[in-house]
Scaffold this active site. Structure first.
Site, PDB file in Angstrom:
ATOM      1  NE  ARG A   1      67.151  45.723  71.755  1.00 58.06           N
ATOM      2  CZ  ARG A   1      68.268  46.411  71.666  1.00 58.06           C
ATOM      3  NH1 ARG A   1      68.405  47.355  70.759  1.00 58.06           N
ATOM      4  NH2 ARG A   1      69.272  46.187  72.472  1.00 58.06           N
TER       5      ARG A   1
ATOM      6  CG  ASN B   1      65.348  48.007  73.923  1.00 58.54           C
ATOM      7  OD1 ASN B   1      64.533  47.119  73.787  1.00 58.54           O
ATOM      8  ND2 ASN B   1      66.563  47.788  74.393  1.00 58.54           N
TER       9      ASN B   1
END
Length: 90
Positions: A19, A37
């Site tokens: 990320r 996520n």
């Protein structure tokens, strides 16, 4: 031309800095959107920007950061998003 897409990235993509790396790459390319996520182990990316930048970002997603092992990237067009930055969300 501006493009908006949702990407679903599968493989070993959680717990490897995916990320944060995606946010950095998106910002470098001038994209807006978000990355998060998912509970199924995938990473979901919603991004919007110029066609060339989106194509480069899509290629990056197929590789990911150093420790990731990307198995597949599914991309689908979406309606334009209302965003002014690229954020990591939960």
């Amino acid at each position: 031309m501006t493009t908006s897409r949702r990407f679903t990235v599968t493989g070993e993509v959680q717990g490897v800095g995916f990320r944060w790396a995606a946010q950095g790459e998106a910002e470098r390319l001038g994209l807006v959107g978000r990355v998060r996520n998912r509970t199924d182990g995938a990473v979901e990316v919603t991004a919007q920007g110029e066609d060339a930048a989106m194509a480069e970002f899509a290629g990056w997603l197929e590789r990911g950061p150093r420790w990731a092992r990307v198995a597949d990237v599914d991309a689908e067009p979406i309606d334009p998003i209302d965003a002014t930055s690229f954020e990591i969300t939960r």
